[in-house]
Scaffold this active site. Structure first.
Site, PDB file in Angstrom:
ATOM      1  N   SER A 133       0.870  -1.172   0.000  1.00  0.00           N
ATOM      2  CA  SER A 133       0.000   0.000   0.000  1.00  0.00           C
ATOM      3  C   SER A 133       0.902   1.215   0.000  1.00  0.00           C
ATOM      4  O   SER A 133       2.079   1.125   0.383  1.00  0.00           O
ATOM      5  CB  SER A 133      -0.877   0.007   1.259  1.00  0.00           C
ATOM      6  OG  SER A 133      -1.523   1.253   1.428  1.00  0.00           O
ATOM      7  N   TYR A 146      -2.167  -1.360  11.056  1.00  0.00           N
ATOM      8  CA  TYR A 146      -2.250  -1.598   9.610  1.00  0.00           C
ATOM      9  C   TYR A 146      -0.954  -1.176   8.929  1.00  0.00           C
ATOM     10  O   TYR A 146      -0.373  -1.939   8.151  1.00  0.00           O
ATOM     11  CB  TYR A 146      -3.435  -0.835   9.015  1.00  0.00           C
ATOM     12  CG  TYR A 146      -3.436  -0.854   7.506  1.00  0.00           C
ATOM     13  CD1 TYR A 146      -3.780  -2.009   6.802  1.00  0.00           C
ATOM     14  CD2 TYR A 146      -3.065   0.272   6.781  1.00  0.00           C
ATOM     15  CE1 TYR A 146      -3.758  -2.035   5.421  1.00  0.00           C
ATOM     16  CE2 TYR A 146      -3.039   0.252   5.398  1.00  0.00           C
ATOM     17  CZ  TYR A 146      -3.392  -0.906   4.721  1.00  0.00           C
ATOM     18  OH  TYR A 146      -3.358  -0.922   3.351  1.00  0.00           O
TER      19      TYR A 146
END
Length: 279
Positions: A133, A146
């Site tokens: 990401s 995360y």
């Protein structure tokens, strides 16, 4: 020639589903993996093989790889896409939940890579694609666990790239920006449930709105963009080590590289509507 064989995890929706269909269209024999087979019937109808696989269950992953080798005799591409985002303040998220996120986002990808590598080494060829990401390069409020998983997967990918290059195996990192999938809704829902009350409630409300508000939804890129990028990487003679694609990915990574920590913190507060002072 025998068509190349690809395994795509997290294929029941979003990026994984789009990637499975894209590689199938390019002539790959594609095995789409997810926990629930009933969510992949559209892939079955398109001619994609589906495999029930839980990336937190070693027996499940072993069985999946064994099935692919038994049916196709090889594995050329592994796309580690399975993952999720569970936001919440570091103080609020239970360690059990934090471990679960690392189990899915990091250890699942690493274990599946371990299981696929002996077959790729035997072939002296293969591609491992890890979906991280832009969150593997930047930080946002209330996303510590995360981001921790994505930073970890970036580091693992870099080390792995050095290790397997002598065997003709490529390691590619895909760093999506904002994508139109279920990810933002799930992350925002978890954030509200975890930190929507108590000391971090004001931050949680602002951050959740920034993730799923109308302005954010309008700017998100389609999953097909990531699927096309993965296809480009695995068919390239010499792929890039990283592809930052999707809304905001390149500019945010660029800004993180050049801004100081505190300047980037200020940018994130402004972008998410979070106050510098506690309510």
């Amino acid at each position: 020639m025998t068509p190349p064989v690809a395994l795509v995890t997290g294929a029941s929706s979003g990026i994984g589903e789009a990637t499975a269909l894209k590689l199938h269209a390019l002539g790959y024999t594609v095995y789409a993996a997810a926990r629930r087979l009933n969510r992949m019937q559209s892939l079955v109808a398109a001619g994609v093989h589906v495999v029930a696989m839980d990336v937190t269950d070693d027996d499940s992953m072993r069985a999946g790889i064994q099935e692919i080798i038994a049916r196709s005799g090889r594995i050329d591409v592994l796309v580690n896409n399975a993952g999720y985002g569970a936001y919440g303040a570091v103080e609020d998220v239970s360690i059990d939940e934090a471990r679960q996120q690392f189990d899915v986002n990091v250890f699942g990808a690493a274990r599946l890579t371990q299981l696929a590598l002996p077959h790729m080494r035997k072939q002296r060829a293969g591609s491992i694609v890890n979906i991280t990401s832009m969150g593997g390069k930047i930080h946002t409020p209330l996303g510590a666990w995360y981001h921790g998983t994505k930073f970890a997967l970036e580091a693992i990918s870099d080390c792995l790239r050095l290790e397997v290059a002598p065997f003709g195996i490529d390691v590619v990192v895909i760093e999506p920006g904002g994508i139109k999938t279920e990810w933002a809704r799930i992350a925002a829902d978890h954030l509200r449930a975890t930190s929507g009350q108590g000391a971090y409630a004001c931050q949680a409300r602002a951050m959740a709105e920034s993730m799923v508000g109308e302005a954010s939804r309008k700017r998100q890129s389609p999953p097909q963009l990531i699927a096309d990028t993965i296809a480009k990487a695995v068919t390239a003679r010499r792929p890039k080590t990283r592809y930052a694609v999707g809304f905001g990915a390149k500019p945010m990574i660029f800004l993180r590289r050049w801004l100081s920590d505190r300047a980037f913190d200020s940018l994130m507060r402004m972008a998410t509507g979070i106050s510098r002072k506690a309510a």
